[in-house]
Design an enzyme around this catalytic site. Structure first.
Site, PDB file in Angstrom:
ATOM      1  N   CYS A 134       0.872  -1.161   0.000  1.00  0.00           N
ATOM      2  CA  CYS A 134       0.000   0.000   0.000  1.00  0.00           C
ATOM      3  C   CYS A 134       0.912   1.214   0.000  1.00  0.00           C
ATOM      4  CB  CYS A 134      -0.835   0.018   1.272  1.00  0.00           C
ATOM      5  SG  CYS A 134      -1.719  -1.523   1.567  1.00  0.00           S
TER       6      CYS A 134
ATOM      7  N   ARG B 259       0.812   1.781  -5.913  1.00  0.00           N
ATOM      8  CA  ARG B 259       1.061   0.728  -4.931  1.00  0.00           C
ATOM      9  C   ARG B 259      -0.208  -0.034  -4.557  1.00  0.00           C
ATOM     10  NH1 ARG B 259       6.156   1.859  -2.657  1.00  0.00           N
ATOM     11  NH2 ARG B 259       5.749   0.410  -0.979  1.00  0.00           N
TER      12      ARG B 259
ATOM     13  N   TRP C  10      -3.813  -1.836  -1.151  1.00  0.00           N
ATOM     14  CA  TRP C  10      -3.924  -3.062  -1.940  1.00  0.00           C
ATOM     15  C   TRP C  10      -4.235  -4.147  -0.922  1.00  0.00           C
ATOM     16  CZ3 TRP C  10      -1.080  -7.785  -2.523  1.00  0.00           C
ATOM     17  CH2 TRP C  10      -1.426  -8.523  -3.654  1.00  0.00           C
TER      18      TRP C  10
ATOM     19  N   ASN D 275       1.656  -0.165   5.587  1.00  0.00           N
ATOM     20  CA  ASN D 275       1.962  -0.872   4.342  1.00  0.00           C
ATOM     21  C   ASN D 275       2.700  -2.139   4.710  1.00  0.00           C
ATOM     22  OD1 ASN D 275       2.933  -1.702   1.807  1.00  0.00           O
ATOM     23  ND2 ASN D 275       4.735  -0.398   1.989  1.00  0.00           N
ATOM     24  N   GLY D 276       2.273  -3.270   4.182  1.00  0.00           N
ATOM     25  CA  GLY D 276       2.973  -4.521   4.472  1.00  0.00           C
ATOM     26  C   GLY D 276       2.075  -5.499   5.200  1.00  0.00           C
TER      27      GLY D 276
ATOM     28  N   GLU E 268       6.106 -12.440 -22.137  1.00  0.00           N
ATOM     29  CA  GLU E 268       5.811 -11.070 -21.689  1.00  0.00           C
ATOM     30  C   GLU E 268       4.573 -10.521 -22.418  1.00  0.00           C
ATOM     31  OE1 GLU E 268       6.287  -8.977 -19.505  1.00  0.00           O
ATOM     32  OE2 GLU E 268       6.021  -6.993 -20.362  1.00  0.00           O
TER      33      GLU E 268
ATOM     34  N   LYS F 191       1.286  -9.229 -20.577  1.00  0.00           N
ATOM     35  CA  LYS F 191       0.791  -7.859 -20.762  1.00  0.00           C
ATOM     36  C   LYS F 191      -0.689  -7.876 -21.126  1.00  0.00           C
ATOM     37  CE  LYS F 191       2.933  -5.765 -19.581  1.00  0.00           C
ATOM     38  NZ  LYS F 191       4.114  -5.624 -18.811  1.00  0.00           N
TER      39      LYS F 191
ATOM     40  N   GLU G 245      -2.839  -8.966 -18.109  1.00  0.00           N
ATOM     41  CA  GLU G 245      -2.856  -7.957 -17.041  1.00  0.00           C
ATOM     42  C   GLU G 245      -3.872  -6.852 -17.293  1.00  0.00           C
ATOM     43  OE1 GLU G 245       1.438  -7.180 -15.040  1.00  0.00           O
ATOM     44  OE2 GLU G 245       1.361  -6.764 -17.163  1.00  0.00           O
TER      45      GLU G 245
ATOM     46  N   HIS H 227       3.770 -29.761 -28.898  1.00  0.00           N
ATOM     47  CA  HIS H 227       3.740 -30.591 -27.689  1.00  0.00           C
ATOM     48  C   HIS H 227       2.567 -30.238 -26.778  1.00  0.00           C
ATOM     49  CE1 HIS H 227       7.458 -32.385 -28.892  1.00  0.00           C
ATOM     50  NE2 HIS H 227       8.048 -31.195 -28.975  1.00  0.00           N
TER      51      HIS H 227
ATOM     52  N   LYS I 299       1.501  -2.209  -8.572  1.00  0.00           N
ATOM     53  CA  LYS I 299       2.786  -2.097  -9.250  1.00  0.00           C
ATOM     54  C   LYS I 299       3.937  -2.628  -8.400  1.00  0.00           C
ATOM     55  CE  LYS I 299       5.215   0.600 -12.457  1.00  0.00           C
ATOM     56  NZ  LYS I 299       5.073  -0.496 -13.412  1.00  0.00           N
TER      57      LYS I 299
HETATM   58  C1  G6P Z   1       4.118  -6.677 -10.007  1.00  0.00           C
HETATM   59  C2  G6P Z   1       3.842  -5.788 -11.191  1.00  0.00           C
HETATM   60  C3  G6P Z   1       4.606  -6.270 -12.411  1.00  0.00           C
HETATM   61  C4  G6P Z   1       6.090  -6.366 -12.089  1.00  0.00           C
HETATM   62  C5  G6P Z   1       6.347  -7.253 -10.865  1.00  0.00           C
HETATM   63  C6  G6P Z   1       7.790  -7.144 -10.386  1.00  0.00           C
HETATM   64  O1  G6P Z   1       3.533  -7.912 -10.202  1.00  0.00           O
HETATM   65  O2  G6P Z   1       2.455  -5.736 -11.467  1.00  0.00           O
HETATM   66  O3  G6P Z   1       4.430  -5.373 -13.482  1.00  0.00           O
HETATM   67  O4  G6P Z   1       6.768  -6.881 -13.196  1.00  0.00           O
HETATM   68  O5  G6P Z   1       5.521  -6.825  -9.776  1.00  0.00           O
HETATM   69  O6  G6P Z   1       8.013  -5.843  -9.936  1.00  0.00           O
HETATM   70  P1  G6P Z   1       9.432  -5.178  -9.829  1.00  0.00           P
HETATM   71  O7  G6P Z   1       9.175  -3.830  -9.241  1.00  0.00           O
HETATM   72  O8  G6P Z   1      10.237  -6.058  -8.902  1.00  0.00           O
HETATM   73  O9  G6P Z   1      10.018  -5.136 -11.178  1.00  0.00           O
END
Ligand code: G6P
Length: 608
Positions: A2, A27, A74, A98-99, A480, A484, A487, A503, A603
């Site tokens: 958070c 966050r 969050w 936070n945490g 990736e 993306k 997400e 496979h 994030k």
């Molecule tokens: C979260 C984000 C991702 C990110 C990952 C790692 O899951 O939504 O976009 O790649 O964390 O985050 P970092 O800050 O360690 O790159």
């Protein structure tokens, strides 16, 4: 994970708190709230959902107190309801957190036995009531916090204000970041320097186990033994970064468009462009030649950048790479040879699993190199060498420019390793550096195709599933691409090594399945063409991303083609990231999704 903020202001603090929360929304955005001291008591306004709901509520319930804390959540413990929204408060004290407080169950039972009635499902509320209990006994907020903190286990950052104590705020850090900011007769507390940037760029980062007692003109830092300690002030540099969307509709669109510039900036940091050499700004505390293999660890998108880098380290430096997601690496008790090298990749530098992996590797006697976008982050501070990515703040939850900057920095590192190990000659290094220098311009070319990509994305948005295929460095890019799309559009997608198609995933192929094929014209292009034949034979809808339009020779006609500029394929994955990101972005926009703040995500994941 958070965002928390606290302000000892010279006027009504709530508007500043909200301003700061806007910068912390990355966050988490399940709920938000503010508490302020008013008429000797504590007044709170909290709202479910995004910050705009809180802002609306504050219009009819203005908070006028000069001392306030705020939170954007969050959810971990308890649903994202208003009752569970922070700040939590008693008559005496309010808290933001936070945490995670790991021993909250036993603490809650202990407090309930004493007659405490809880009004939320959160772990946070135990910290609140512990401090409240001590306050009732000791009547002194500083002593109360000092007595309560050692009872808490877990990884967290906390902020407190106290009824009747206008000029006091306390912050504590254990495993989650916290910064103190200095203003003119004002003091601030925040999860990161970016949150405080509208008010100050002079900050002190708390160390692990520290707590800080703030008044408007002073701050005293204590360590975990409650001894007074000195902590240095520094310039955060966060003020230099604007966090508005410019002319773009979303932060993600802006961040995709910024990539030629920030990749160029990152290249300039690691290359001597004149000499055509890699020039690492920090010497490595180990000899590349002494290494047999290296370990790379990260989460999410950062892990895919590590997977791409694996190809570069193995090809350019003949250095074997073990790569794993941090949540597995930290627990699988990997045997690591002493004096080895472990690389950690993280945009935020705060991801809990990555940090735990780093600490494990340290215990195993590894040299720690981190590739991070936030140079003041915990991961950066606990590393032997920091390889910064110069992407600037990334606000969109889906990582884009941080990813391509990670790739850029890792490519430079792999070339440096190749040279140091005598695998690459000077000429080979110069050729690779020349190819890297071309990347920003190639990204500009790739961005010019946005309109065509948008059309393809609109069509793709009608699908329920999408398959991404690639080989070599474009295999992790396929992973990736699928991530993306999932997400931000919530369309189910999977990435596969093109050779694995037969496979299993081939069973999925029918007329309704878009298959995105990432196929630069490289040494294994023809192999990928064979895989496209397999898809076409089963009626799959091929969307080809390539710099080679020669499919008709193979009797193939893709459903759509996204044409890429010609380039040497070694670094194609950096350039091909652009269409991959744009496809996901435009599919999500077409579906009306919240691109910058997708559901359930955050994030920076500072919890396990
Ligand atoms: C979260 C984000 C991702 C990110 C990952 C790692 O899951 O939504 O976009 O790649 O964390 O985050 P970092 O800050 O360690 O790159």
């Amino acid at each position: 994970m958070c965002g928390i903020v606290g302000i000892l202001a010279t006027e009504a603090a709530a508007p500043q708190v909200v301003e700061s929360l806007k910068r912390l929304e990355y966050r988490g955005y399940d709920s938000a709230g503010v508490a302020a001291l008013e008429d000797g008591g504590i007044a709170r306004v909290r709202a479910e959902g995004k910050l705009k709901n809180l802002t609306q509520k504050l219009q009819s319930h203005a908070l006028l107190g000069h001392t306030a804390i705020g939170h954007t959540r969050w959810a971990t413990h308890g649903k994202p309801t208003e009752d569970n929204a922070h700040p939590h408060a008693t008559d005496r004290v309010a808290i933001v957190h936070n945490g995670i407080i790991e021993n909250f169950r036993e603490l809650r039972l202990e407090l309930e036995k004493e007659g405490v009635i809880f009004s939320s499902e959160t772990d946070t509320e135990v910290a609140l009531h512990l401090v409240d209990r001590e306050l009732r006994k000791l009547k002194d907020p500083v002593k109360a916090v000092a007595a309560a903190l050692p009872r808490l286990k877990g990884a967290f950052a906390l902020g407190f204000i106290f009824s009747g104590f206008e000029d006091l705020m306390i912050g504590a850090r254990q495993g989650a970041p916290l910064a103190v900011g200095y203003g003119e007769g004002e003091m601030y507390l925040g999860s990161d320097a970016l949150a405080l940037a509208p008010f100050t760029d002079t900050v002190t980062y708390l160390e692990e186990g520290d707590w800080a007692v703030l008044s408007r003109n002073d701050v005293i830092f204590y360590d975990r033994t409650n001894a007074v300690v000195k902590r240095t002030k520094q310039k955060s540099g966060a003020g230099a970064y604007s966090i508005d969307k410019g002319n773009h509709r979303h932060f993600m669109a802006k961040e995709i468009a910024e990539q030629p510039e920030v990749v160029g900036r990152t290249l300039a940091h690691y290359l001597d462009m004149g000499l055509g050499e890699v020039r690492l700004p920090t010497p490595m505390p180990f000899d590349w030649k002494s290494l047999d293999r290296i370990t790379i660890t990260a989460c999410g998108t950062a892990c895919f950048s590590g997977m791409i880098a694996k190809y570069w380290f193995e090809r350019f430096a003949r250095l074997a790479v073990d790569i794993d997601v941090a949540s597995e690496f930290r627990y699988r008790e990997a045997p690591l040879q002493k004096n080895g090298l472990a690389i950690f990749i993280s945009q935020s530098g705060e991801t809990a699993d990555t940090l735990a992996g780093l600490r494990y590797a340290k215990e195993q006697g590894q040299h720690i190199v981190s590739v991070v976008n936030v140079p003041t982050s915990t991961i950066a501070r606990e590393s032997d060498v920091v390889i910064p990515t110069l992407a600037g703040p990334e606000i969109g939850v889906a990582s884009t420019k941080a990813f391509t900057c990670q790739l850029t920095a890792l490519a430079c590192l792999a070339i440096a390793a190749g040279r140091a190990r005598g695998v690459l000659s000077e000429t080979q290094e110069r050729r690779l550096v020349t190819d890297l220098i071309a990347v920003p311009a190639l990204m500009v070319e790739a961005l010019k195709g946005e309109h065509a990509i948008e059309q393809v994305a609109h069509d793709m948005a009608k699908a329920t599933d999408v398959l991404y295929l690639g080989r070599g460095t474009n295999f992790p890019l396929a992973l990736e691409g699928a991530l993306k799309l999932k997400e931000i559009s919530y369309i189910h997608a999977e990435g596969y090594a093109a050779g694995e198609l037969k496979h299993g995933p081939i069973a999925l192929i029918d007329e309704s399945l878009p298959v995105i094929v990432l196929a630069p014209h490289d040494a294994i292009y023809e192999k990928t063409v064979s895989n496209m034949q397999e898809v076409a034979a089963r009626g799959g809808r091929i969307i080809l991303i390539s710099d080679h339009a020669g499919l008709s020779e193979a009797g193939l006609k893709p459903h759509a083609m996204i044409e890429m500029p010609k380039q040497n394929p070694d670094f194609a994955a950096i350039v091909y990231s652009v269409p991959v990101q744009l496809l996901a972005y435009h599919a999500a926009v077409a579906l009306g999704k919240d691109v910058d703040q997708p559901r359930n995500l955050a994030k920076s994941v500072t919890v396990e």
